[in-house]
Motif scaffolding. Structure first.
Motif, short mmCIF file in Angstrom:
data_model
loop_
_atom_site.label_atom_id
_atom_site.label_comp_id
_atom_site.label_asym_id
_atom_site.label_seq_id
_atom_site.Cartn_x
_atom_site.Cartn_y
_atom_site.Cartn_z
N PHE A 146 1.23 -1.23 0.08
CA PHE A 146 0.33 -0.09 0.27
C PHE A 146 0.88 1.27 -0.16
N CYS A 147 1.73 1.18 0.74
CA CYS A 147 3.12 2.26 0.80
C CYS A 147 3.44 2.91 -0.23
N GLN A 148 3.75 1.62 -0.93
CA GLN A 148 5.05 2.24 -2.49
C GLN A 148 3.71 2.05 -3.46
N SER A 149 2.78 1.99 -3.89
CA SER A 149 1.02 2.62 -4.53
C SER A 149 0.88 4.08 -3.66
N PHE A 150 0.39 4.13 -2.87
CA PHE A 150 0.72 6.28 -2.40
C PHE A 150 1.57 6.36 -2.16
N MET A 151 2.66 6.12 -2.04
CA MET A 151 4.26 6.89 -2.15
C MET A 151 4.73 7.31 -4.14
N THR A 152 4.11 6.50 -5.25
CA THR A 152 4.15 5.95 -6.26
C THR A 152 3.63 7.91 -6.78
N GLU A 153 2.33 7.73 -6.62
CA GLU A 153 1.50 9.02 -6.94
C GLU A 153 2.09 9.74 -5.88
N LEU A 154 1.76 10.29 -4.63
CA LEU A 154 2.67 11.16 -3.50
C LEU A 154 3.83 12.01 -4.27
N GLN A 155 4.66 10.98 -4.72
CA GLN A 155 6.24 11.69 -5.47
C GLN A 155 6.00 13.11 -5.99
N ARG A 156 4.94 13.01 -6.85
CA ARG A 156 5.00 13.50 -8.09
C ARG A 156 5.18 15.23 -7.31
N HIS A 157 4.68 14.94 -6.04
CA HIS A 157 3.64 16.24 -6.20
C HIS A 157 4.27 17.35 -4.42
N ILE A 158 5.25 16.44 -3.89
CA ILE A 158 6.40 16.57 -2.97
C ILE A 158 7.90 16.95 -3.23
N GLY A 159 9.29 17.24 -1.82
CA GLY A 159 10.03 17.09 -2.34
C GLY A 159 10.48 18.73 -1.43
N GLN A 160 11.84 18.31 -0.40
CA GLN A 160 12.61 19.08 0.50
C GLN A 160 12.00 20.44 -0.06
N PHE A 161 12.07 21.39 -0.35
CA PHE A 161 12.10 22.36 -0.80
C PHE A 161 10.78 22.63 -1.36
N THR A 162 9.57 21.89 -1.15
CA THR A 162 8.73 22.27 -1.27
C THR A 162 7.19 21.19 -0.57
N ASP A 163 7.58 19.44 -0.28
CA ASP A 163 5.97 19.61 0.84
C ASP A 163 6.44 18.40 1.77
N VAL A 164 7.00 18.66 2.56
CA VAL A 164 7.55 17.39 3.29
C VAL A 164 6.54 16.43 4.68
N PRO A 165 6.26 15.82 4.41
CA PRO A 165 5.40 14.76 4.85
C PRO A 165 5.96 14.07 6.17
N ALA A 166 5.02 13.81 7.56
CA ALA A 166 5.51 13.25 8.43
C ALA A 166 4.38 11.93 8.96
N GLY A 167 4.52 11.30 10.14
CA GLY A 167 3.53 10.69 10.52
C GLY A 167 2.36 11.45 10.77
N ASP A 168 0.87 10.58 11.20
CA ASP A 168 0.04 10.70 12.10
C ASP A 168 -0.47 10.14 11.93
N ILE A 169 -1.27 9.54 12.28
CA ILE A 169 -2.28 8.20 13.18
C ILE A 169 -2.21 7.13 12.09
N ASN A 170 -1.43 6.00 12.29
CA ASN A 170 -1.83 5.15 12.52
C ASN A 170 0.06 4.84 11.30
N VAL A 171 0.70 6.11 11.34
CA VAL A 171 1.45 6.05 10.14
C VAL A 171 3.65 6.29 11.11
#
Length: 448
Positions: A146-171
Motif C-alpha cells: 500500500f505504501c509503495q502505491s501511495f508514494m508512487t503518486e504522492l512523490q509527484r507533489h512533494i520534495g524537501q523544498f516543496t512539501d515535507v510530510p511526516a507521520g500521523d495516526i497509524n503512520v
C-alpha cells in the motif's frame, strides 16, 4: 459570535462553498472568532484578501491508491494531500491512514497546521495528507505494498523544498520507512523529504517522543505561569495509546504526576497505581495489540468498553491524545464536576465547541491543540535542519530545543492574548500569534 463584517463575510463564503465539510468549518470558525480583534489594527489584511486566501488551499491532490492484498485481491483506497499555505515555508504536515479520513478531515488538519507550524517559529507552511486505508490487521507485506502505491503518486507533489510530510495516526516508523524507500527508488535521490524517519537513514532523536513530551512541556509551563503550579502530585487522565499518548504519559510521570488511564478505539483502562509504561509500550509499540490486554497483564487495572468513558475518571489534568472531537460538552462538564482544572490537547481538535465553552465558563486552563501539540512538528522541523546540515544532534540537544520552543509558544500566546483579547486566554493568543506571522508574509508576497 462573529461581529467583524469582514470576518463574517468570508466565513459566509466558506459556509456556502464547503457547507458539507463540518470538521473544516469547525476549525475555521474557531480561528475566526478569536482573531477578530486583529483587523482593527491591521486593515491591510482585508485589503490584501488575507482571509479569503487563507481558507482556500493552494492545492488539493486526491488520487487512487490500488494495491494487492495477501490473497491476491485488488484493493483500492483514496489518497489525499492538501497543500494549504506556503507563505512562511514549504508545506509541512503529517499523513494519516485511517478509515475516517476524508477530504474534509484532511482540510481541517491542514488548516490547523498553518497556525501550529507558525507558532513553532520555524519556517514551515501548512499541509496534511493521508488515506482511508487502515493498516490495523494488515501484514507488513500488505502495508508495504500500500505504501509503495501511495508514494508512487504522492512523490509527484512533494520534495524537501516543496512539501515535507511526516507521520500521523497509524503512520509510524514502519510506514515512514516504506514510504521513504519508495520515494528514494522513484526519484533516485536521498533527501529529507519525509520526517519521522529511522535513525539509520536521517531521522532525529526525540522525534518519536516529541509530541507527547512537547505537550507536557507546554502544560508545565502554562501551569507555572498562570497558576504557579506544576504536574507534581497531580492525577492525570490521558486518552489514546499511540506515540502521543505513550510519551505524554512518560513525561507527565517523570514530572511527578500519576497517569491513571490509556485508551484505544474499543475502550479504556484505569490503573489506580499509575500506568505501567513497560507493559503499555510492549502492547502498543511492539505487538500492536489492543488496550484490553493491559488489564489482563497488570494487577489492579480494569478495562472498560467504550473509549469515551475515560472522561468520567476523576483527575486534576486531562490530556486528550486520541482523535478529533473526542470530548463534547457533556464530557467536558463531567471532567469539571470531577475536579479537573487543566485540559491541554495532544490530539488535533479533540474538544468540540461546546466542550471549549465549558472549559472557559469554569476557569479551566485550556491549551488548544495547535499550540499544545506543536512539539511533533517542531522536532520534524529540527529533523529537516539536521538533514540539510547532514548531521545528527544528540537526544538531549533536541529535547532542550523542543522544551524551549514549547515554552516560547506559551509566552507568545500569552503576549498576543494580552495585546488583543483576554489576558491569559491561551486559545485566542495561539490563534492570533500564529495568524499574524502568516498574514504578514502573505501581504508581503502579493496576491498569489
Amino acid at each position: 459570535m462573529l461581529t467583524d463584517e469582514y470576518v463574517k463575510r468570508v466565513y459566509a463564503q466558506v459556509e456556502q462553498r464547503d457547507g458539507d465539510q463540518k470538521e473544516f468549518l469547525q476549525a475555521v470558525r474557531e480561528v475566526f472568532e478569536t482573531i477578530e480583534p486583529v483587523f482593527k489594527d491591521h486593515p491591510q489584511y482585508e485589503a490584501a484578501g488575507v482571509l479569503e486566501r487563507l481558507v482556500e488551499p493552494e492545492r488539493v491532490v486526491k488520487f487512487r491508491v490500488p494495491w494487492v492484498d495477501d490473497e491476491g485481491h485488488v484493493q483500492v483506497n483514496r489518497g489525499y494531500r492538501v497543500q494549504f499555505n506556503s507563505a512562511i515555508g514549504p508545506y509541512k504536515g503529517g499523513l494519516r491512514f485511517h478509515p475516517t479520513v476524508t477530504e474534509a478531515v484532511i482540510k481541517f488538519l491542514g488548516f490547523e497546521q498553518i497556525f501550529k507550524n507558525s507558532l513553532t517559529g520555524l519556517p514551515m507552511g501548512g499541509g496534511k495528507g493521508g488515506s482511508d486505508f487502515n493498516p490495523k490487521g494488515r501484514s507488513d507485506a500488505e502495508v508495504m505494498r500500500f505504501c509503495q502505491s501511495f508514494m508512487t503518486e504522492l512523490q509527484r507533489h512533494i520534495g524537501q523544498f516543496t512539501d515535507v510530510p511526516a507521520g500521523d495516526i497509524n503512520v509510524g516508523a514502519r510506514e515512514i520507512g516504506f514510504l521513504f524507500g519508495q520515494y528514494k527508488r522513484l526519484r533516485n535521490e536521498f533527501s529529507g523529504v519525509l520526517t519521522g524517519k529511522g535513525l539509520e537513514f536521517g531521522g532525529s532523536l526525540t522525534r518519536t517522543e516529541a509530541t507527547g513530551y512537547g505537550l507536557c512541556y507546554y502544560t508545565q509551563e502554562a501551569l507555572r505561569v498562570l497558576r504557579n503550579d506544576s504536574f507534581e502530585g497531580k492525577t492525570v487522565v490521558v486518552s489514546g495509546s499511540g506515540n502521543v499518548a505513550i510519551f505524554a504519559i512518560e513525561k507527565a510521570t517523570a514530572l511527578g504526576a500519576k497517569v491513571v488511564t490509556a485508551s484505544d478505539s474499543n475502550g479504556y483502562v484505569y490503573d489506580p497505581n499509575g500506568i505501567d509504561l513497560d507493559v503499555l509500550k510492549d502492547i502498543k509499540l511492539n505487538k500492536r495489540g489492543r488496550i484490553s490486554e493491559y488489564a489482563e497483564r497488570v494487577d489492579g487495572a480494569t478495562y472498560f468498553e467504550g473509549c469515551r468513558g475515560v472522561w468520567s475518571v476523576k483527575c486534576d489534568i486531562a490530556l486528550p491524545c486520541a482523535t478529533q472531537n473526542e470530548i463534547d460538552g457533556t464530557e467536558a462538564q463531567m471532567l469539571v464536576d470531577n475536579g479537573c482544572t487543566v485540559v491541554c490537547e495532544g490530539s488535533n481538535m479533540p474538544s468540540t465547541p461546546d466542550a471549549i465553552e465549558v472549559y472557559q465558563n469554569n476557569n479551566v486552563l485550556y491549551g488548544p491543540a495547535k499550540a499544545a501539540n506543536a512539539g511533533g512538528v517542531a522536532v520534524s522541523g529540527l529533523e529537516m535542519s539536521q538533514n540539510s546540515y547532514r548531521l545528527s544532534w544528540t537526544f538531549d540537544e533536541v529535547d532542550a530545543r523542543l522544551k524551549g520552543i514549547m515554552e516560547e509558544i506559551v509566552a507568545n500566546s500569552l503576549d498576543a492574548a494580552k495585546k488583543y483579547g483576554d489576558e491569559g486566554d491561551l486559545m485566542q493568543g495561539a490563534n492570533i500569534a500564529g495568524f499574524i506571522k502568516v498574514a504578514d508574509a502573505m501581504v508581503a508576497q502579493g496576491i498569489i
